[in-house]
Design a protein around this motif. Structure first.
Motif, PDB file in Angstrom:
ATOM      1  N   TYR A  65     -36.557  70.537 -11.917  1.00  0.00           N
ATOM      2  CA  TYR A  65     -35.691  70.599 -10.746  1.00  0.00           C
ATOM      3  C   TYR A  65     -36.492  70.164  -9.525  1.00  0.00           C
ATOM      4  CZ  TYR A  65     -37.959  75.215 -10.231  1.00  0.00           C
ATOM      5  OH  TYR A  65     -38.880  76.243 -10.126  1.00  0.00           O
ATOM      6  N   GLY A  66     -35.801  69.760  -8.474  1.00  0.00           N
ATOM      7  CA  GLY A  66     -36.516  69.331  -7.272  1.00  0.00           C
ATOM      8  C   GLY A  66     -36.660  67.826  -7.212  1.00  0.00           C
ATOM      9  N   GLY A 122     -39.406  73.776 -14.548  1.00  0.00           N
ATOM     10  CA  GLY A 122     -40.201  73.855 -13.321  1.00  0.00           C
ATOM     11  C   GLY A 122     -39.909  72.639 -12.464  1.00  0.00           C
ATOM     12  N   ARG A 123     -40.493  72.605 -11.288  1.00  0.00           N
ATOM     13  CA  ARG A 123     -40.328  71.422 -10.442  1.00  0.00           C
ATOM     14  C   ARG A 123     -40.911  70.208 -11.154  1.00  0.00           C
ATOM     15  NH1 ARG A 123     -43.466  71.364  -6.229  1.00  0.00           N
ATOM     16  NH2 ARG A 123     -44.405  73.407  -6.539  1.00  0.00           N
ATOM     17  N   SER A 124     -40.398  69.032 -10.813  1.00  0.00           N
ATOM     18  CA  SER A 124     -40.933  67.804 -11.385  1.00  0.00           C
ATOM     19  C   SER A 124     -42.438  67.711 -11.105  1.00  0.00           C
ATOM     20  CB  SER A 124     -40.216  66.588 -10.781  1.00  0.00           C
ATOM     21  OG  SER A 124     -38.853  66.623 -11.090  1.00  0.00           O
ATOM     22  N   ASP A 148     -36.089  80.156  -4.558  1.00  0.00           N
ATOM     23  CA  ASP A 148     -34.628  80.147  -4.647  1.00  0.00           C
ATOM     24  C   ASP A 148     -34.173  80.103  -6.102  1.00  0.00           C
ATOM     25  OD1 ASP A 148     -34.420  80.223  -1.917  1.00  0.00           O
ATOM     26  OD2 ASP A 148     -33.950  78.090  -1.670  1.00  0.00           O
ATOM     27  N   PHE A 149     -34.854  79.292  -6.906  1.00  0.00           N
ATOM     28  CA  PHE A 149     -34.491  79.170  -8.316  1.00  0.00           C
ATOM     29  C   PHE A 149     -34.688  80.501  -9.043  1.00  0.00           C
ATOM     30  CE2 PHE A 149     -35.508  78.169 -12.786  1.00  0.00           C
ATOM     31  CZ  PHE A 149     -34.345  77.510 -13.141  1.00  0.00           C
ATOM     32  N   ILE A 150     -35.809  81.155  -8.795  1.00  0.00           N
ATOM     33  CA  ILE A 150     -36.090  82.442  -9.439  1.00  0.00           C
ATOM     34  C   ILE A 150     -35.096  83.506  -8.982  1.00  0.00           C
ATOM     35  CG2 ILE A 150     -37.781  84.331  -9.545  1.00  0.00           C
ATOM     36  CD1 ILE A 150     -39.966  82.173  -9.572  1.00  0.00           C
TER      37      ILE A 150
END
Length: 214
Positions: free
Chosen positions: A88-89, A30-32, A134-136
């Motif tokens: 990510y991110g 997941g995002r940080s 976008d990741f999904i």
């Protein structure tokens, strides 16, 4: 399903250096600062298992844990891998390092042959973020099996969480014909733990006892 034991195994800088793919594997990403480590600790009922940090970007490698679960009905033990992936991110790291992470994550997701499911964590307090969508969508192109976990549900009212979940799934519905399965969780209130473990238990049964095609 009950967690009988959860043990840290190894941190790997690349998919090639990960443990032998001899067990069903479930990865979390997941995002940080999405609450990933807290969720993992909640699922395993061990608050010291995954390292939590107030500063994003703490997880920098592919972290494997060996989990032993116990089937409540049959009393049968099952061993599987739980993987804590870098977020990510946003993270306060050099651009070059960030690119290394992105490549490492992509290689792991696309090449890890025993990866049964990728749990994608989304902060339930925020409106849909482009980086998450976008990741999904990328996972869809890669044909990676995944589910969504909406985290930090204790930070808002149930009504607010439900509204945010609906908003996110509606945004996702613009590019997906069929929406992926999702869970709502709270590491503080242990919300979603039973549902996530139940999902993993069913996946383990399908993985270790595949149905013979007629």
């Amino acid at each position: 399903m009950n967690i009988h034991a959860a043990t840290y195994l190894i941190s790997s800088p690349s998919v090639e250096q990960c443990p032998k793919p001899d067990k069903a594997e479930y990865a979390f990403i997941g995002r940080s600062n999405v609450g990933k480590s807290s969720l993992i600790n909640m699922i395993c009922n061990n608050q010291k298992l995954a390292k939590t940090s107030a500063s994003p970007g703490k997880t920098q490698m592919i972290n494997h844990f060996v989990i032993e679960s116990l089937d409540e009905k049959s009393n049968k033990k099952t061993a599987w891998y739980l993987v804590d992936l870098p977020g990510y991110g946003y993270a306060k790291v050099a651009q070059g390092k960030r690119k290394q992470w992105i490549k490492m994550i992509e290689n792991y997701i696309r090449k890890r042959e025993n990866l049964v499911n990728l749990f994608v964590l989304i902060d339930s307090r925020h409106k849909p973020q482009e980086i998450d969508l976008d990741f999904i969508n990328q996972l869809g192109e890669w044909e990676i099996p995944f589910t969504i976990v909406f985290t930090k549900a204790d930070k808002s009212t149930q009504k607010e969480v439900a509204a945010m979940v609906k908003t996110f799934l509606t945004a996702l519905g613009k590019t997906w014909q069929f929406l992926p399965q999702s869970f709502v969780s709270s590491a503080v209130k242990y919300r979603g733990r039973k549902e996530i473990l139940g999902f993993i238990e069913q996946c383990n049964k399908d993985y270790y006892n595949p149905k013979q095609e007629e």
